[in-house]
Scaffold this motif. Structure first.
Motif, mmCIF file in Angstrom:
data_model
loop_
_atom_site.group_PDB
_atom_site.id
_atom_site.type_symbol
_atom_site.label_atom_id
_atom_site.label_comp_id
_atom_site.label_asym_id
_atom_site.label_seq_id
_atom_site.Cartn_x
_atom_site.Cartn_y
_atom_site.Cartn_z
ATOM 1 N N SER A 1 0.151 -0.080 -5.564
ATOM 2 C CA SER A 1 -0.589 0.255 -4.341
ATOM 3 C C SER A 1 -0.347 -0.762 -3.240
ATOM 4 N N GLY A 2 0.865 -1.291 -3.158
ATOM 5 C CA GLY A 2 1.206 -2.239 -2.096
ATOM 6 C C GLY A 2 1.593 -1.492 -0.831
ATOM 7 N N LEU A 3 2.444 -2.143 -0.030
ATOM 8 C CA LEU A 3 2.847 -1.593 1.268
ATOM 9 C C LEU A 3 3.397 -0.173 1.153
ATOM 10 N N ILE A 4 4.355 0.017 0.255
ATOM 11 C CA ILE A 4 5.044 1.308 0.169
ATOM 12 C C ILE A 4 4.178 2.346 -0.554
ATOM 13 N N GLY A 5 3.473 1.923 -1.602
ATOM 14 C CA GLY A 5 2.584 2.853 -2.307
ATOM 15 C C GLY A 5 1.537 3.451 -1.375
ATOM 16 N N TYR B 1 -2.456 4.086 -8.623
ATOM 17 C CA TYR B 1 -2.645 3.192 -9.771
ATOM 18 C C TYR B 1 -2.012 1.844 -9.441
ATOM 19 N N ASP B 2 -2.593 0.775 -9.952
ATOM 20 C CA ASP B 2 -1.992 -0.552 -9.788
ATOM 21 C C ASP B 2 -2.428 -1.415 -10.966
ATOM 22 N N ILE B 3 -1.578 -2.365 -11.292
ATOM 23 C CA ILE B 3 -1.925 -3.277 -12.381
ATOM 24 C C ILE B 3 -3.098 -4.167 -11.965
ATOM 25 N N GLU B 4 -3.222 -4.397 -10.647
ATOM 26 C CA GLU B 4 -4.344 -5.162 -10.084
ATOM 27 C C GLU B 4 -5.329 -4.170 -9.476
ATOM 28 N N GLN C 1 -7.878 -4.607 -7.772
ATOM 29 C CA GLN C 1 -8.256 -4.966 -6.400
ATOM 30 C C GLN C 1 -7.259 -4.381 -5.384
ATOM 31 N N GLN C 2 -6.016 -4.274 -5.789
ATOM 32 C CA GLN C 2 -4.991 -3.706 -4.897
ATOM 33 C C GLN C 2 -5.307 -2.254 -4.563
ATOM 34 N N VAL C 3 -5.842 -1.532 -5.546
ATOM 35 C CA VAL C 3 -6.202 -0.126 -5.314
ATOM 36 C C VAL C 3 -7.373 -0.069 -4.326
ATOM 37 N N PRO D 1 7.013 -3.917 -7.618
ATOM 38 C CA PRO D 1 7.984 -4.832 -7.003
ATOM 39 C C PRO D 1 9.437 -4.599 -7.457
ATOM 40 N N GLU D 2 10.335 -5.031 -6.588
ATOM 41 C CA GLU D 2 11.775 -4.808 -6.797
ATOM 42 C C GLU D 2 12.310 -5.729 -7.894
ATOM 43 N N ASN D 3 12.028 -5.380 -9.131
ATOM 44 C CA ASN D 3 12.438 -6.210 -10.262
ATOM 45 C C ASN D 3 12.866 -5.254 -11.370
ATOM 46 N N LEU E 1 10.896 -5.166 -14.705
ATOM 47 C CA LEU E 1 9.540 -4.619 -14.515
ATOM 48 C C LEU E 1 9.592 -3.095 -14.375
ATOM 49 N N LYS E 2 10.543 -2.642 -13.594
ATOM 50 C CA LYS E 2 10.652 -1.197 -13.357
ATOM 51 C C LYS E 2 11.101 -0.479 -14.634
ATOM 52 N N LYS E 3 12.056 -1.077 -15.363
ATOM 53 C CA LYS E 3 12.520 -0.446 -16.611
ATOM 54 C C LYS E 3 11.353 -0.298 -17.587
ATOM 55 N N SER F 1 11.646 6.649 -8.354
ATOM 56 C CA SER F 1 11.489 5.237 -8.005
ATOM 57 C C SER F 1 11.729 5.032 -6.512
ATOM 58 N N SER F 2 10.926 4.149 -5.897
ATOM 59 C CA SER F 2 11.116 3.836 -4.470
ATOM 60 C C SER F 2 12.123 2.709 -4.259
ATOM 61 N N THR F 3 12.798 2.287 -5.297
ATOM 62 C CA THR F 3 13.658 1.096 -5.186
ATOM 63 C C THR F 3 14.577 1.114 -3.966
ATOM 64 N N SER F 4 14.751 -0.056 -3.357
ATOM 65 C CA SER F 4 15.633 -0.169 -2.191
ATOM 66 C C SER F 4 17.085 -0.328 -2.625
ATOM 67 N N CYS F 5 17.303 -0.952 -3.791
ATOM 68 C CA CYS F 5 18.710 -1.214 -4.113
ATOM 69 C C CYS F 5 19.063 -1.211 -5.606
ATOM 70 N N HIS G 1 14.283 6.772 -2.044
ATOM 71 C CA HIS G 1 14.201 5.517 -1.287
ATOM 72 C C HIS G 1 13.689 5.782 0.137
ATOM 73 N N PRO G 2 12.477 5.288 0.454
ATOM 74 C CA PRO G 2 11.966 5.473 1.820
ATOM 75 C C PRO G 2 12.440 4.352 2.733
ATOM 76 N N VAL G 3 12.156 4.500 4.007
ATOM 77 C CA VAL G 3 12.510 3.460 4.986
ATOM 78 C C VAL G 3 11.206 2.944 5.586
ATOM 79 N N ASN G 4 11.096 1.653 5.715
ATOM 80 C CA ASN G 4 9.872 1.060 6.217
ATOM 81 C C ASN G 4 9.790 1.122 7.751
ATOM 82 N N PRO G 5 8.677 1.515 8.336
ATOM 83 C CA PRO G 5 7.465 2.077 7.739
ATOM 84 C C PRO G 5 7.597 3.589 7.535
HETATM 85 P P1 NAI Z 1 4.364 -4.738 -2.763
HETATM 86 O O1 NAI Z 1 4.560 -6.075 -3.336
HETATM 87 O O2 NAI Z 1 3.696 -4.609 -1.429
HETATM 88 O O3 NAI Z 1 3.546 -3.820 -3.805
HETATM 89 C C1 NAI Z 1 3.821 -3.780 -5.167
HETATM 90 C C2 NAI Z 1 2.546 -3.388 -5.904
HETATM 91 O O4 NAI Z 1 2.869 -3.119 -7.267
HETATM 92 C C3 NAI Z 1 1.472 -4.478 -5.903
HETATM 93 O O5 NAI Z 1 0.241 -3.912 -5.473
HETATM 94 C C4 NAI Z 1 1.395 -4.932 -7.372
HETATM 95 O O6 NAI Z 1 0.103 -5.341 -7.782
HETATM 96 C C5 NAI Z 1 1.826 -3.657 -8.076
HETATM 97 N N1 NAI Z 1 2.334 -3.828 -9.452
HETATM 98 C C6 NAI Z 1 3.055 -4.845 -9.967
HETATM 99 N N2 NAI Z 1 3.370 -4.586 -11.253
HETATM 100 C C7 NAI Z 1 2.836 -3.374 -11.555
HETATM 101 C C8 NAI Z 1 2.800 -2.580 -12.718
HETATM 102 N N3 NAI Z 1 3.423 -2.945 -13.833
HETATM 103 N N4 NAI Z 1 2.143 -1.395 -12.680
HETATM 104 C C9 NAI Z 1 1.522 -0.998 -11.549
HETATM 105 N N5 NAI Z 1 1.513 -1.715 -10.418
HETATM 106 C C10 NAI Z 1 2.170 -2.889 -10.409
HETATM 107 O O7 NAI Z 1 5.811 -4.065 -2.724
HETATM 108 P P2 NAI Z 1 6.366 -2.951 -1.709
HETATM 109 O O8 NAI Z 1 6.897 -3.616 -0.486
HETATM 110 O O9 NAI Z 1 5.359 -1.882 -1.575
HETATM 111 O O10 NAI Z 1 7.654 -2.418 -2.509
HETATM 112 C C11 NAI Z 1 7.537 -1.514 -3.583
HETATM 113 C C12 NAI Z 1 8.892 -0.891 -3.851
HETATM 114 O O11 NAI Z 1 9.316 -0.170 -2.695
HETATM 115 C C13 NAI Z 1 10.002 -1.902 -4.164
HETATM 116 O O12 NAI Z 1 10.866 -1.383 -5.137
HETATM 117 C C14 NAI Z 1 10.726 -2.021 -2.850
HETATM 118 O O13 NAI Z 1 12.076 -2.398 -2.982
HETATM 119 C C15 NAI Z 1 10.624 -0.587 -2.326
HETATM 120 N N6 NAI Z 1 10.771 -0.472 -0.885
HETATM 121 C C16 NAI Z 1 10.171 -1.410 -0.066
HETATM 122 C C17 NAI Z 1 10.351 -1.330 1.304
HETATM 123 C C18 NAI Z 1 9.706 -2.352 2.192
HETATM 124 O O14 NAI Z 1 10.131 -2.467 3.341
HETATM 125 N N7 NAI Z 1 8.685 -3.074 1.736
HETATM 126 C C19 NAI Z 1 11.157 -0.240 1.927
HETATM 127 C C20 NAI Z 1 11.677 0.705 0.960
HETATM 128 C C21 NAI Z 1 11.500 0.574 -0.386
#
Ligand code: NAI
Length: 319
Positions: A14-18, A35-38, A40-42, A96-98, A101-103, A121-125, A145-149
């Motif tokens: 539930s971060g920026l992209i979620g 859903y989020d592992i944290e 508080q993020q939700v 996160p882009e890891n 973690l994603k696997k 997956s929303s992965t960038s790369c 793959h979305p584009v920010n914002p």
């Molecule tokens: P972020 O760091 O803002 O959010 C990630 C969220 O995932 C956090 O709320 C974190 O608590 C949660 N999280 C971590 N592990 C988890 C798990 N095991 N289960 C559930 N939740 C978990 O990251 P952001 O920027 O939203 O990026 C997310 C994905 O979107 C990445 O793969 C990124 O490459 C991709 N993306 C990001 C863009 C950007 O400009 N920020 C643009 C396009 C794609």
């Protein structure tokens, strides 16, 4: 295999992209679980989404035909991934882009999903072949793959794994259109997909031109923002060629040799050395100092520009 019904949407992360995805799917009338592992993020995400939707509604920029209250009533938080998967037709991973973690999360989903849901997956790369290798439900997996914002920039790249079923691509393409995004199909996975390959080609040449002292950093940016970018918001480089002569064939007849001559002069991949980075940073900081306050204000201005541009594009397309 994926059915043709989109069903509910589950967002993982539930971060920026979620958050953006949640708003987009709700604007299309879909029920969304966040859903989020944290936990508080939700909570934070639900609060931020409420605030943003109200502001967007006040400025007549809310997407979709539902009111903000109607859209907000479609979004809920959840803390149990197993329960959240129930009834989901589309799962959008935004953690996160890891790679590891994603696997891990896709392996977990693989154990609990049926054969109908799309796993995206929303992965960038990260390449789909790395993300989805060995999953039993690989036919239902792809990168979106979305584009920010994403709320203001509609492009999404759909990137299949070599074993992704065509029906998964088709269904996701239709879903993206339904929520007002602009999907493109990348036929075969490639590092950087299409958007970042184009972006890095531009960054590479921008860096070389600045490093060789041919143009200043601020003028380089003007070449794009007051030059190429003006038309690229409406037509791409290929249509630009088509319109800049009597069609594409005529353009290539006229400019083929010139393009090849200039392209041959492109230098090697820059190493983005500290010295040039500092020089470029200094130039950037004249207008936008690199502290959180100035960067934040400039990002807000950029988003406001994108919002207005999105409105203009919609108007122009309906003409
Ligand atoms: P972020 O760091 O803002 O959010 C990630 C969220 O995932 C956090 O709320 C974190 O608590 C949660 N999280 C971590 N592990 C988890 C798990 N095991 N289960 C559930 N939740 C978990 O990251 P952001 O920027 O939203 O990026 C997310 C994905 O979107 C990445 O793969 C990124 O490459 C991709 N993306 C990001 C863009 C950007 O400009 N920020 C643009 C396009 C794609």
């Amino acid at each position: 295999m994926a059915s043709s019904e989109p069903g509910d949407v589950l967002i993982l992360g539930s971060g920026l992209i979620g958050r953006s995805w949640a708003m987009l799917f709700a604007s299309g009338g879909f029920k969304v679980k966040l859903y989020d592992i944290e936990q508080q993020q939700v909570t934070n995400a639900l609060e931020t989404i409420r605030k943003e939707m109200k502001i967007l509604e006040q400025s007549d920029s809310l997407r979709g035909s539902l009111s903000s209250e109607e859209q907000l009533s479609l979004i809920s938080g959840c803390s149990n991934i197993q329960a959240a998967v129930e009834g989901a037709g589309h799962i959008q991973e935004c953690i996160p882009e890891n790679l590891e973690l994603k696997k891990k999360i896709f392996a977990q989903l693989d154990q609990i999903v049926d054969d109908k849901v799309v796993l995206s997956s929303s992965t960038s790369c990260l390449l789909p072949s790395k993300l989805f290798a060995g999953l039993a439900h690989v036919k239902q997996c792809l990168v979106v793959h979305p584009v920010n914002p994403p709320y203001y920039v509609p492009l999404v790249e759909l990137v299949p794994h070599p074993e992704t079923a065509p029906a998964t691509m088709d269904r996701t393409y239709a879903l993206m259109r339904k929520i007002g995004q602009s999907p493109v199909r990348i036929m075969k996975e490639i590092d950087g997909f299409a958007l970042n390959r184009l972006q890095y080609a531009i960054i590479g040449e921008a860096w070389r031109l600045v490093e060789e002292g041919i143009v200043s950093p601020s003028d380089l940016d003007l070449v794009m923002s007051d030059g190429l970018g003006m038309r690229y918001a409406f037509i791409g480089p290929l249509e630009t060629m088509h319109l800049n002569a009597e069609g594409m064939l005529n353009y290539c007849d006229r400019y083929r040799e010139g393009m090849k001559r200039v392209l041959k002069t492109f230098g090697p991949i820059p190493d983005f050395s500290r010295a040039t980075t500092e020089k470029v940073n200094q130039a950037m900081c004249v207008n936008v100092p690199d502290d959180p306050e100035h960067l934040g204000a400039r990002r807000q201005w950029r988003d406001e520009c994108l919002l207005r541009l999105a409105k203009l594009k919609r108007q122009m397309q309906s003409q």
